[in-house]
Design a protein around this motif. Structure first.
Motif, PDB file in Angstrom:
ATOM      1  N   HIS A  29      13.677  -0.066  -3.226  1.00 55.50           N
ATOM      2  CA  HIS A  29      13.134  -0.357  -4.557  1.00 55.50           C
ATOM      3  C   HIS A  29      14.227  -0.764  -5.538  1.00 55.50           C
ATOM      4  O   HIS A  29      15.419  -0.826  -5.207  1.00 55.50           O
ATOM      5  CB  HIS A  29      12.369   0.857  -5.087  1.00 55.50           C
ATOM      6  CG  HIS A  29      13.223   2.073  -5.287  1.00 55.50           C
ATOM      7  ND1 HIS A  29      14.104   2.201  -6.340  1.00 55.50           N
ATOM      8  CD2 HIS A  29      13.342   3.225  -4.574  1.00 55.50           C
ATOM      9  CE1 HIS A  29      14.709   3.371  -6.280  1.00 55.50           C
ATOM     10  NE2 HIS A  29      14.279   4.016  -5.208  1.00 55.50           N
ATOM     11  N   TRP A  38       6.570   0.968  -3.730  1.00 55.53           N
ATOM     12  CA  TRP A  38       6.095   0.096  -2.650  1.00 55.53           C
ATOM     13  C   TRP A  38       4.704   0.513  -2.157  1.00 55.53           C
ATOM     14  O   TRP A  38       4.286   0.079  -1.079  1.00 55.53           O
ATOM     15  CB  TRP A  38       7.064   0.150  -1.478  1.00 55.53           C
ATOM     16  CG  TRP A  38       8.399  -0.480  -1.718  1.00 55.53           C
ATOM     17  CD1 TRP A  38       9.571   0.149  -2.002  1.00 55.53           C
ATOM     18  CD2 TRP A  38       8.709  -1.879  -1.669  1.00 55.53           C
ATOM     19  NE1 TRP A  38      10.592  -0.757  -2.127  1.00 55.53           N
ATOM     20  CE2 TRP A  38      10.091  -2.016  -1.929  1.00 55.53           C
ATOM     21  CE3 TRP A  38       7.940  -3.028  -1.425  1.00 55.53           C
ATOM     22  CZ2 TRP A  38      10.725  -3.260  -1.959  1.00 55.53           C
ATOM     23  CZ3 TRP A  38       8.571  -4.269  -1.454  1.00 55.53           C
ATOM     24  CH2 TRP A  38       9.951  -4.374  -1.716  1.00 55.53           C
ATOM     25  N   HIS A  95      13.541  -4.995  -3.584  1.00 57.82           N
ATOM     26  CA  HIS A  95      13.047  -5.495  -4.867  1.00 57.82           C
ATOM     27  C   HIS A  95      14.123  -5.321  -5.928  1.00 57.82           C
ATOM     28  O   HIS A  95      14.674  -4.225  -6.087  1.00 57.82           O
ATOM     29  CB  HIS A  95      11.782  -4.740  -5.287  1.00 57.82           C
ATOM     30  CG  HIS A  95      11.270  -5.141  -6.636  1.00 57.82           C
ATOM     31  ND1 HIS A  95      11.546  -4.430  -7.783  1.00 57.82           N
ATOM     32  CD2 HIS A  95      10.530  -6.210  -7.026  1.00 57.82           C
ATOM     33  CE1 HIS A  95      10.982  -5.021  -8.816  1.00 57.82           C
ATOM     34  NE2 HIS A  95      10.360  -6.107  -8.385  1.00 57.82           N
ATOM     35  N   LEU A 119      12.673  -9.655  -3.067  1.00 56.97           N
ATOM     36  CA  LEU A 119      11.627  -9.772  -4.075  1.00 56.97           C
ATOM     37  C   LEU A 119      12.257  -9.639  -5.455  1.00 56.97           C
ATOM     38  O   LEU A 119      12.977  -8.670  -5.728  1.00 56.97           O
ATOM     39  CB  LEU A 119      10.561  -8.684  -3.893  1.00 56.97           C
ATOM     40  CG  LEU A 119       9.451  -8.944  -2.871  1.00 56.97           C
ATOM     41  CD1 LEU A 119      10.011  -9.062  -1.468  1.00 56.97           C
ATOM     42  CD2 LEU A 119       8.392  -7.839  -2.936  1.00 56.97           C
ATOM     43  N   ASN A 120      12.022 -10.631  -6.303  1.00 54.26           N
ATOM     44  CA  ASN A 120      12.510 -10.603  -7.686  1.00 54.26           C
ATOM     45  C   ASN A 120      14.007 -10.307  -7.732  1.00 54.26           C
ATOM     46  O   ASN A 120      14.477  -9.481  -8.500  1.00 54.26           O
ATOM     47  CB  ASN A 120      11.713  -9.588  -8.506  1.00 54.26           C
ATOM     48  CG  ASN A 120      10.227  -9.874  -8.477  1.00 54.26           C
ATOM     49  OD1 ASN A 120       9.524  -9.409  -7.587  1.00 54.26           O
ATOM     50  ND2 ASN A 120       9.750 -10.642  -9.439  1.00 54.26           N
ATOM     51  N   THR A 207       9.413 -14.375  -5.912  1.00 58.87           N
ATOM     52  CA  THR A 207       9.447 -13.896  -7.295  1.00 58.87           C
ATOM     53  C   THR A 207       8.148 -14.280  -7.998  1.00 58.87           C
ATOM     54  O   THR A 207       7.277 -14.957  -7.420  1.00 58.87           O
ATOM     55  CB  THR A 207      10.667 -14.456  -8.047  1.00 58.87           C
ATOM     56  OG1 THR A 207      10.861 -13.688  -9.245  1.00 58.87           O
ATOM     57  CG2 THR A 207      10.510 -15.927  -8.415  1.00 58.87           C
ATOM     58  N   ASN A 242       5.105  -7.065  -6.852  1.00 60.26           N
ATOM     59  CA  ASN A 242       4.532  -6.371  -5.698  1.00 60.26           C
ATOM     60  C   ASN A 242       3.451  -5.373  -6.111  1.00 60.26           C
ATOM     61  O   ASN A 242       2.599  -4.997  -5.302  1.00 60.26           O
ATOM     62  CB  ASN A 242       5.613  -5.667  -4.885  1.00 60.26           C
ATOM     63  CG  ASN A 242       6.200  -4.468  -5.575  1.00 60.26           C
ATOM     64  OD1 ASN A 242       6.758  -4.598  -6.662  1.00 60.26           O
ATOM     65  ND2 ASN A 242       6.083  -3.293  -4.969  1.00 60.26           N
TER      66      ASN A 242
END
Length: 264
Positions: A29, A38, A95, A119-120, A207, A242
């Motif tokens: 995370h 998550w 993330h 992610l991002n 993203t 997410n």
């Protein structure tokens, strides 16, 4: 879904949430969050994989890192986590700060990683963006940072329920762990930026269209540097994509898990 304590080779402990069976998928995370961030992906992806979500150092139930850790220290921590799991190479998805850790893990410890998803993630911030995130890091270190500013960046007005859940995590994150991780995050966007071409295996960079800090241009640039890179931009969403677009993110992650690994 089961929560347990993992013991690392250096004596540190890590809280993990595990669910499912099959090929291992490690989820990391971002700053201020915890493994539960998550939640939608654990629920869905555990139908096809052994999902392991970890509390980052100094977050949730995980021990912090000593001294003043920088991004490579978090990367080495992640390598110790994978070794302690004794599951062989893992698919790893991160993330935000977790994306920086996943990047470093894939580059510095390629034998531990089968495929990588960011992610991002952030990549070579502008001077203005860097100044803003460094100022935020200084405020957190001084205990003067509120949570409303990041929440406003991360969520749209219609994301009320999810926003409140995330706000609760931010309110309860241990201050020392939060400050240490944010400092590493503020400095970390350039550490591995020139080495993304070393990432082997399927490489997903995802993203939200309206994420002003982890921008679509960053995602496309990162994906374009790796041999098997693919960029996905979720329309209409921001930094916590997410949680605000869980079905779209899970679909992208499922396609990434199904991608054939092309060997050089």
């Amino acid at each position: 879904m089961m929560s347990r304590t993992l013991h690392l080779s250096d004596g540190a402990t890590v809280r993990v949430i595990e669910a499912g069976a099959g090929a291992p998928l490690l989820l990391i995370h971002g700053v201020g969050m915890r493994a539960e961030a998550w939640g939608p992906q654990i629920a869905d992806l555990s139908r096809r994989a052994r999902v392991i979500a970890v509390d980052m150092p100094g977050h949730g139930g995980s021990d912090g890192l000593p001294c003043a850790p920088r991004l490579p220290d978090y990367v080495n921590w992640a390598a110790r986590v994978v070794s302690a799991l004794e599951l062989g190479p893992v698919a790893v998805a991160g993330h935000s700060m977790g994306a920086l850790i996943a990047t470093g893990l894939a580059i510095d410890h390629p034998a531990l990683v089968s495929r990588t998803a960011l992610l991002n993630g952030v990549h070579r911030r502008s001077a203005e963006a860097r100044a803003a995130v460094e100022a935020r890091a200084a405020e957190i270190a001084a205990g003067q940072a509120g949570i409303e500013a990041p929440l406003a960046r991360w969520f749209s007005p219609e994301d009320g329920a999810v926003r409140e859940t995330v706000a609760g995590w931010l309110r309860t994150v241990p201050q020392a762990g939060y400050a240490a991780a944010y400092r590493a995050f503020a400095e970390g966007d350039g550490v591995y930026a020139g080495r993304l071409g070393e990432i082997a295996g399927p490489f997903l960079v995802l993203t939200g269209e309206n994420d002003l800090n982890s921008t679509p241009d960053m995602a496309r640039a990162m994906a374009g540097m790796a041999p098997q890179g693919r960029a996905v931009v979720i329309a209409g969403h921001r930094h916590m994509v997410n949680l605000t677009a869980p079905d779209a993110v899970t679909q992208a992650l499922s396609a990434w898990l199904d991608s054939e690994r092309i060997r050089a």
